[in-house]
Design a protein around this motif. Structure first.
Motif, PDB file in Angstrom:
ATOM      1  N   GLY B 510       0.911  -1.214  -0.082  1.00 42.74           N
ATOM      2  CA  GLY B 510       0.289  -0.166   0.099  1.00 42.74           C
ATOM      3  C   GLY B 510       0.772   0.996   0.090  1.00 42.74           C
ATOM      4  N   GLU B 511       2.075   1.605   0.539  1.00 47.27           N
ATOM      5  CA  GLU B 511       2.929   2.216   0.923  1.00 47.27           C
ATOM      6  C   GLU B 511       3.376   2.579  -0.438  1.00 47.27           C
ATOM      7  OE1 GLU B 511       5.299   1.515   4.180  1.00 47.27           O
ATOM      8  OE2 GLU B 511       2.877   1.408   4.956  1.00 47.27           O
ATOM      9  N   ARG B 512       3.807   1.578  -1.063  1.00 48.77           N
ATOM     10  CA  ARG B 512       4.747   1.908  -2.214  1.00 48.77           C
ATOM     11  C   ARG B 512       3.898   2.433  -3.383  1.00 48.77           C
ATOM     12  NH1 ARG B 512       6.566  -3.089  -4.598  1.00 48.77           N
ATOM     13  NH2 ARG B 512       5.464  -4.522  -2.838  1.00 48.77           N
ATOM     14  N   GLN B 513       2.549   1.948  -3.403  1.00 51.71           N
ATOM     15  CA  GLN B 513       1.196   2.212  -4.649  1.00 51.71           C
ATOM     16  C   GLN B 513       0.761   3.477  -4.316  1.00 51.71           C
ATOM     17  OE1 GLN B 513       0.516   0.482  -6.862  1.00 51.71           O
ATOM     18  NE2 GLN B 513      -1.523   2.332  -8.171  1.00 51.71           N
ATOM     19  N   ILE B 514       0.791   3.762  -2.565  1.00 56.57           N
ATOM     20  CA  ILE B 514       0.863   5.190  -2.743  1.00 56.57           C
ATOM     21  C   ILE B 514       1.597   6.274  -3.400  1.00 56.57           C
ATOM     22  CG2 ILE B 514       0.696   7.201  -0.826  1.00 56.57           C
ATOM     23  CD1 ILE B 514      -1.302   5.170   0.930  1.00 56.57           C
ATOM     24  N   LYS B 515       3.234   5.847  -2.910  1.00 52.96           N
ATOM     25  CA  LYS B 515       4.153   6.335  -3.357  1.00 52.96           C
ATOM     26  C   LYS B 515       4.119   6.819  -5.097  1.00 52.96           C
ATOM     27  CE  LYS B 515       8.850   7.214  -2.858  1.00 52.96           C
ATOM     28  NZ  LYS B 515       9.584   6.147  -3.924  1.00 52.96           N
ATOM     29  N   LYS B 516       3.700   5.551  -5.608  1.00 48.37           N
ATOM     30  CA  LYS B 516       3.535   6.055  -7.259  1.00 48.37           C
ATOM     31  C   LYS B 516       2.485   6.422  -7.406  1.00 48.37           C
ATOM     32  CE  LYS B 516       2.942   1.809  -8.836  1.00 48.37           C
ATOM     33  NZ  LYS B 516       2.525   0.430  -9.500  1.00 48.37           N
ATOM     34  N   LEU B 517       2.045   6.572  -6.678  1.00 54.70           N
ATOM     35  CA  LEU B 517       0.625   7.422  -7.163  1.00 54.70           C
ATOM     36  C   LEU B 517       0.784   8.983  -7.189  1.00 54.70           C
ATOM     37  CD1 LEU B 517      -3.075   7.892  -7.774  1.00 54.70           C
ATOM     38  CD2 LEU B 517      -3.249   7.828  -5.878  1.00 54.70           C
ATOM     39  N   HIS B 518       1.337   9.046  -5.880  1.00 51.73           N
ATOM     40  CA  HIS B 518       1.411  10.811  -5.899  1.00 51.73           C
ATOM     41  C   HIS B 518       2.575  11.713  -7.078  1.00 51.73           C
ATOM     42  CE1 HIS B 518       0.075   9.916  -1.593  1.00 51.73           C
ATOM     43  NE2 HIS B 518      -1.068  10.806  -2.259  1.00 51.73           N
ATOM     44  N   GLU B 519       3.202  10.539  -7.228  1.00 50.98           N
ATOM     45  CA  GLU B 519       4.122  10.936  -8.438  1.00 50.98           C
ATOM     46  C   GLU B 519       3.687  11.295  -9.418  1.00 50.98           C
ATOM     47  OE1 GLU B 519       7.989   8.509  -5.784  1.00 50.98           O
ATOM     48  OE2 GLU B 519       7.636   7.496  -7.991  1.00 50.98           O
ATOM     49  N   MET B 520       3.002  10.187 -10.120  1.00 56.01           N
ATOM     50  CA  MET B 520       1.818  10.347 -11.071  1.00 56.01           C
ATOM     51  C   MET B 520       1.572  11.296 -11.330  1.00 56.01           C
ATOM     52  SD  MET B 520      -0.779   9.910 -12.691  1.00 56.01           S
ATOM     53  CE  MET B 520      -1.982   9.306 -11.426  1.00 56.01           C
ATOM     54  N   LYS B 521       0.983  12.042  -9.952  1.00 56.40           N
ATOM     55  CA  LYS B 521      -0.327  13.014  -9.975  1.00 56.40           C
ATOM     56  C   LYS B 521       0.485  14.138  -9.650  1.00 56.40           C
ATOM     57  CE  LYS B 521      -4.445  11.997  -7.077  1.00 56.40           C
ATOM     58  NZ  LYS B 521      -4.725  11.764  -6.152  1.00 56.40           N
ATOM     59  N   SER B 522       1.772  14.844  -9.586  1.00 57.14           N
ATOM     60  CA  SER B 522       2.432  15.292  -9.652  1.00 57.14           C
ATOM     61  C   SER B 522       3.412  16.120 -10.954  1.00 57.14           C
ATOM     62  CB  SER B 522       4.008  15.754  -8.424  1.00 57.14           C
ATOM     63  OG  SER B 522       4.657  14.340  -8.958  1.00 57.14           O
ATOM     64  N   SER B 523       3.835  14.284 -12.031  1.00 60.48           N
ATOM     65  CA  SER B 523       3.980  15.252 -13.193  1.00 60.48           C
ATOM     66  C   SER B 523       2.842  15.032 -14.272  1.00 60.48           C
ATOM     67  CB  SER B 523       5.208  13.558 -13.499  1.00 60.48           C
ATOM     68  OG  SER B 523       4.655  12.393 -13.446  1.00 60.48           O
ATOM     69  N   ARG B 524       1.804  14.007 -13.895  1.00 62.79           N
ATOM     70  CA  ARG B 524       0.892  15.003 -15.335  1.00 62.79           C
ATOM     71  C   ARG B 524       0.404  16.546 -15.320  1.00 62.79           C
ATOM     72  NH1 ARG B 524      -4.608  13.050 -11.686  1.00 62.79           N
ATOM     73  NH2 ARG B 524      -4.617  14.482 -11.038  1.00 62.79           N
ATOM     74  N   ASP B 525      -0.484  16.244 -16.274  1.00 63.97           N
ATOM     75  CA  ASP B 525      -1.061  17.323 -16.853  1.00 63.97           C
ATOM     76  C   ASP B 525      -2.442  17.868 -16.064  1.00 63.97           C
ATOM     77  OD1 ASP B 525      -2.236  19.860 -18.334  1.00 63.97           O
ATOM     78  OD2 ASP B 525      -1.888  19.544 -19.646  1.00 63.97           O
ATOM     79  N   ASN B 526      -2.064  18.440 -14.870  1.00 58.35           N
ATOM     80  CA  ASN B 526      -3.175  18.607 -13.977  1.00 58.35           C
ATOM     81  C   ASN B 526      -4.531  19.632 -14.466  1.00 58.35           C
ATOM     82  OD1 ASN B 526      -3.173  16.892 -11.723  1.00 58.35           O
ATOM     83  ND2 ASN B 526      -0.917  17.790 -10.965  1.00 58.35           N
ATOM     84  N   VAL B 527      -4.042  20.953 -15.054  1.00 57.37           N
ATOM     85  CA  VAL B 527      -5.132  21.059 -15.950  1.00 57.37           C
ATOM     86  C   VAL B 527      -5.691  20.313 -17.041  1.00 57.37           C
ATOM     87  CG1 VAL B 527      -5.549  23.511 -17.431  1.00 57.37           C
ATOM     88  CG2 VAL B 527      -3.679  23.060 -15.763  1.00 57.37           C
ATOM     89  N   ALA B 528      -5.187  19.680 -17.784  1.00 57.10           N
ATOM     90  CA  ALA B 528      -5.997  19.190 -18.874  1.00 57.10           C
ATOM     91  C   ALA B 528      -7.095  17.976 -17.909  1.00 57.10           C
ATOM     92  CB  ALA B 528      -5.161  18.153 -19.567  1.00 57.10           C
TER      93      ALA B 528
END
Lengths: 313, 581, 133
Positions: B510-528
């Motif tokens: 779970g910890e690994r998955q959450i880390k991955k999720l947060h990294e992905m969210k910070s690198s995507r196009d959040n406006v889109a």
């Protein structure tokens, strides 16, 4: 002050819960039980909460409506107590109490207390300790106490002895119009709620209910008919305002105060009856061995025996 | 006195009835006389040695006679009721030669921890000869929560793989060419989101949507009835289902848009009859919902697939599959006027019954699974998952999964039952049970129709209550030894299951998955992401708009499943179960 | 007459497999107990609040998703926090035998694995409530 009473008055959840269990487990009969002492202590602290009864056929949406009522009162900042009653099995005495499923979102709100009760053999839509449980919640500082009755379709008239405002829930498609006449529900309702108002026939149920209200003898309060869709909360603010209106009627008019007086009267009579019935066994027990043989031999008669017992009281 | 071999010869020669009383062979003049004699003989036997039960029943509770013979199937008209395989009403199967051409798809349901671990398991399975993938998602994914949601605590990766966004899906199918495998995904309330992710992974691999083949479960009604992983109230859910029908019909034509599932209904404790009844009643509700949106059942009917349980009672189960096929064909033809034979056919996946697996003496489960798998093959399944022996304890290990797969392969290649079509046809008992199950299911469907259809029945708690009663009765039967479970209430041993090698998913997943999720969210196009989520909200408010294209847009820019379902939760609300106990 | 036994039967978390929970609820009812059934998707906070409000003698939690360590720890911890550690916690579901000692150490009264007759649970519960008084 006894520990348990203190806890109840402080609104301590475990204290309230314990007090209600005590009431449920010790059927009030002898007058010497801890439960009865507790109730004597508690009574002076009651009379502040408004007690709302929610009754109606199975499937009418009582639990969902109760859930939405909690939401409304919580939005006003009021503290809410709920008593949800389900039938006990006549065979085992056990019960599955599942009404709170629809209210679970309020469970961890510290100002909401929900309690499930089994009927434990009592008829009339509530359990033996329901009145006392409502008083305990009242004393614990709840502003509103909602009682959801069993709702198995039997005549649930007991609620009118307990609740300040009785809401009778009707729904289209259940033949409720006939139900009203049959169960004498006309007499107990202070507010009619036609729930599932988005379903076909809701208007008809509302119309027919209003028409039947013309038959009421006491016209000091004509129960309003409110249309609701409990699922999405439609009509709930109106329901709450009608309950408020009824509260005003009860507290501020002569006719309303008369009703309250009548209810208090019934309350004492009911208690007296239940206490006396407890004593009957005891009294007769002291005479029984003397009298039974004479009765069987026709040397005396039941009328004379009763007269003698009463005279010697 | 004649010898046994004489009897055999004579029997062949004269085609007469013989009866044997007290070891003496006598010639009977006709069938009725022979039957009467048999009954007499039977009575004597039973008088002398009472039978094990006063009333024998199937596992599903149907009464079972001591014997079935020709008068039990007199009512059957071969061409109307059974007919040849590949022809209406498809009692004998949906293809003319069934497994002589191609075996069923051996499809093992798998998935755990993160996409990386599950990808490795899929490739392990493909190397060992599995012919289709079946993705198990963890509970947060099935209920539309990202791994970092408070409700997801402790659940990540436990019962399946955790998928939060397209990024996870890309890893899940890494090095697995989507134009070569068919993939089944057990996903219901958020089915559209996961389907959109699959389509996007295809795009990235250069595989067009029309090349994709597979199934999404997408059967929300049985979630309300039996499985519990619902999100939205029925009305909104039905819209999502029919939106997917429509979207796939136009864009992903080889995709099975729904797998109408009796499996979980049976697991929740129903009888075989109830399994067929409630599944087909759900099917009727879907067809009606899609028809209202203007879709043609002759077209979308081809893409409806079913999913049944394989329980212990071999004869009853074989009859169940045959009855389900026949009844569905009749429903499609007679009720919905469907003329396209492919849309009349009931094609189904089977999974062996998880609820029959015991934690006690788990090796016995291999034998149970074998019998259940055999029943589904004799019943003409299109694909099959065989459970692993350790699943009453935890998720299966690689070793136990391999044994489960080998079980299918032994049945396919060694048992011989696959070499002729519908081998049980004409069996007095199986044909009788087929009739009985069909009739029992039809009675239930009539009752549900009288209540106003499946949605209303669910609202009243009707199928839920029927299933719970059956489950409770079955439990009572076991506790009073009316039903025997080997190793549980008979033939127990003292051995402990502790120390057995089990698959563990620890909390670091779970910890690994959450880390991955947060990294992905910070690198995507959040406006889109924000824009496309608002498009979904708007589409949600407009019932005539199909939600799928909006979901696809959002998924493509890495909007998470939790974000998409979050918007839909705000718009549609959440369902609260209806308990009738 | 002894006081009625009140039991909360809860499904924590997201797991939707409630066959076992419902069967045990009915069996306890038929054994004369009052069963408060809370339905699916309960948080540990909701379960504990329910147990306290209902003055339950025991809380039974049913878990088949493998998340039993997490939920037992949370529920037992929260009960302690609220001064309600006298409420018995027991459970069942898909729980490997080797995990049971851990759960008992946390404070669970008993853990019933797959295949346990309901009678066993009932007898245990009656006794546990009696000795707890």
């Amino acid at each position: 002050m006894p520990e348990l009473l203190k806890k109840v008055l402080n609104g301590d959840v475990r204290g309230i819960a314990r007090a209600i269990s005590m009431i449920e487990d010790q059927i009030i009969k002898t007058g010497t039980s801890e439960a009865e002492t507790l109730m004597q202590d508690i009574y002076p602290h009651t009379g502040k909460a408004w007690v709302i009864g929610v009754t109606g056929s199975p499937g009418a949406g009582k639990s969902t409506l109760t859930d939405k009522l909690i939401e409304q009162y919580r939005a006003e900042g009021k503290k809410v107590g709920v008593i949800a009653i389900d039938p006990s099995s006549p065979f085992s005495g056990g019960a599955i109490l599942a009404d709170r499923i629809r209210m679970q979102r309020h469970t961890d709100d510290p100002h909401v207390y929900i309690r499930s009760m089994g009927t434990r053999g009592s008829l009339g839509g509530v359990s033996n300790g329901t009145r006392e449980a409502a008083l305990i919640l009242d004393a614990s500082g709840k502003d509103v106490v909602i009682i959801e009755t069993v709702g198995v379709g039997q005549s649930e008239v007991e609620i009118m002895k307990i609740a300040d405002t009785v809401c009778v829930i009707l729904v289209p498609g259940l033949g409720d119009d006939i139900q009203i006449m049959k169960a004498g529900i006309m007499e107990i309702a202070d507010v009619f709620v036609v729930n599932k108002a988005d379903k076909e026939g809701a208007d008809k149920v509302a119309r027919e209910t209003r028409a039947m209200l013309d038959l009421l003898k006491d016209k000091s309060w004509i129960p309003p008919v409110v249309l609701t869709i409990a699922e999405d909360g439609s009509g709930l603010p109106e329901l709450v305002s009608k309950i408020e209106l009824h509260k005003k009627f009860m507290n501020d008019t002569k006719a309303g105060l008369l009703r309250i007086e009548k209810r208090t009267n019934t309350e004492v009579e009911t208690l007296l009856l239940s206490r006396l019935s407890g004593r009957v066994e005891q009294l007769w027990g002291t005479y029984k061995s003397d009298k039974i043989k004479d009765l069987l031999l026709r040397k005396t008669n039941p009328y004379a025996v009763v007269e003698e017992i009463i005279t010697n009281l | 006195m004649r010898s046994a071999s004489d009897l055999w010869k004579i029997n062949l020669g004269y085609n007469k009835f013989y009866i044997i009383i007290k070891g003496v062979v006598t010639l009977a003049d006709n069938y009725q006389e022979a039957k009467a004699a048999y009954k007499k003989a039977l009575e004597k036997v039973v008088q002398k040695n009472p039978e094990r039960f006063e009333q024998f029943t199937t596992v599903g509770g149907l009464p079972l006679n001591v014997l079935y013979s020709q008068d039990d199937i007199e009512v059957i008209n071969y061409l109307n009721d059974i007919n040849f395989p590949g022809s209406y009403p498809f009692t004998r199967g949906v293809q003319a030669n069934m497994y002589r051409g191609r075996f069923w798809t051996m499809r093992q349901y798998a998935g755990f921890a993160t996409a990386e671990e599950s990808n490795a398991r899929y490739r392990y399975l493909l190397e060992r000869g599995t012919t289709g993938l079946s993705v198990a998602f963890d509970l947060p994914t099935q209920i539309g929560y990202d791994t970092d949601h408070p409700m997801a605590q402790g659940e990540c990766g436990k019962v399946g793989v955790a998928i939060d966004s397209l990024a996870d899906m890309e890893i899940l199918f890494d090095k697995i060419p989507l134009d070569k495998v068919s993939t089944s995904m057990t996903i219901n309330a958020p089915a559209g989101v996961l389907l959109a992710m699959y389509v996007c992974v295809g795009e990235k691999q250069g595989v067009k949507p029309e090349q994709l083949s597979g199934t999404i479960q997408n059967d929300i009604l049985k979630e309300y009835i039996a499985r519990g992983t619902y999100i939205f109230p029925p009305k909104a859910s039905m819209r999502l289902v029919t939106d997917i029908f429509d979207f796939c019909g136009k864009n992903v034509p080889k995709w099975n848009t729904i797998s109408i599932s009796g499996y979980h209904i049976r697991e929740a404790g129903s009888t075989a009859v109830q399994e067929v009844a409630f599944t087909l009643a759900d099917g009727i509700a879907y067809v009606e919902a899609a028809k209202i949106t203007g879709q043609d059942p002759n077209v979308f009917g081809e893409r409806l697939s079913f999913f049944f349980n394989a329980h212990n009672d071999l004869l009853e189960e074989v009859a169940k599959y045959r009855a389900a096929r026949r009844l569905w064909a009749k429903i499609m033809k007679e009720r919905f006027g469907v003329t396209n034979p492919k849309a009349q056919m009931l094609r189904f996946h089977t999974q062996t019954a998880g609820c029959t697996l015991t934690a006690q003496q788990p090796e016995n489960n291999v034998i149970r699974v074998t019998l259940q798998a055999l029943a589904s093959v004799l019943g003409g399944t299109q694909s099959l998952h065989t459970n692993s022996m350790d699943e009453a304890l935890a998720l299966p290990t690689e070793k136990s999964v391999e044994i489960a797969l080998r079980t299918q392969q032994v049945i396919a290649y060694e048992s011989g039952v696959t070499n002729t079509v519908d081998p049980f046809a004409g069996s007095y008992v199986v044909e009788s049970l087929t009739n009985e199950i069909e009739q029992g299911a039809a009675d239930y469907i009539n009752k549900i129709d009288d209540m106003g259809g499946m949605l209303k029945a669910i609202d009243a708690g009707y199928p839920q209550k029927e299933i719970q009663d059956s489950a409770y009765n079955y439990q009572r039967a076991i506790e009073t030894d009316q039903a025997i479970v080997v190793g549980v209430n008979k033939f127990q041993t003292k051995e402990s299951s502790a120390g057995r090698k089990l698959l563990r998913v620890d909390s670091s997943v779970g910890e690994r998955q959450i880390k991955k999720l947060h990294e992905m969210k910070s690198s995507r196009d959040n406006v889109a992401v924000k824009e496309y989520l608002e498009d979904i909200r708007k589409a949600a408010r407009n019932e005539s708009e199909n939600l799928m294209p909006m979901i696809l847009n959002a998924v493509r820019v890495y909007a998470t499943e939790g974000e998409i379902c979050g918007v839909l939760r705000e718009e549609f609300g959440e369902y609260v179960e209806n308990i009738v106990l | 007459m002894p006081d009625k036994i009140r039991v909360v039967i809860a499904k924590p978390g997201l797991d939707g497999h409630d066959r076992g929970a419902k069967v045990i609820a009915r069996a306890l009812r038929d054994a004369g107990m009052e069963v408060i059934y809370t339905g699916l998707r309960q948080t540990p906070e909701q379960i504990v609040a329910t147990a306290i409000q209902e003055d339950a003698d025991a809380v039974g939690i049913s878990i088949l998703s493998g998340a039993h360590h997490f939920y037992f720890e949370k529920v037992i911890g929260l009960l302690k926090e609220k001064g309600a550690e006298d409420i018995i916690v027991f459970g069942g579901g898909v729980i490997p035998e080797e995990d049971v000692p851990d759960l008992i150490n946390m404070g669970a009264g008993a853990v019933f694995g797959p295949g346990t007759p309901t009678g066993t649970t009932i007898e245990w519960l009656k006794e546990a409530v009696e000795t707890n008084k």
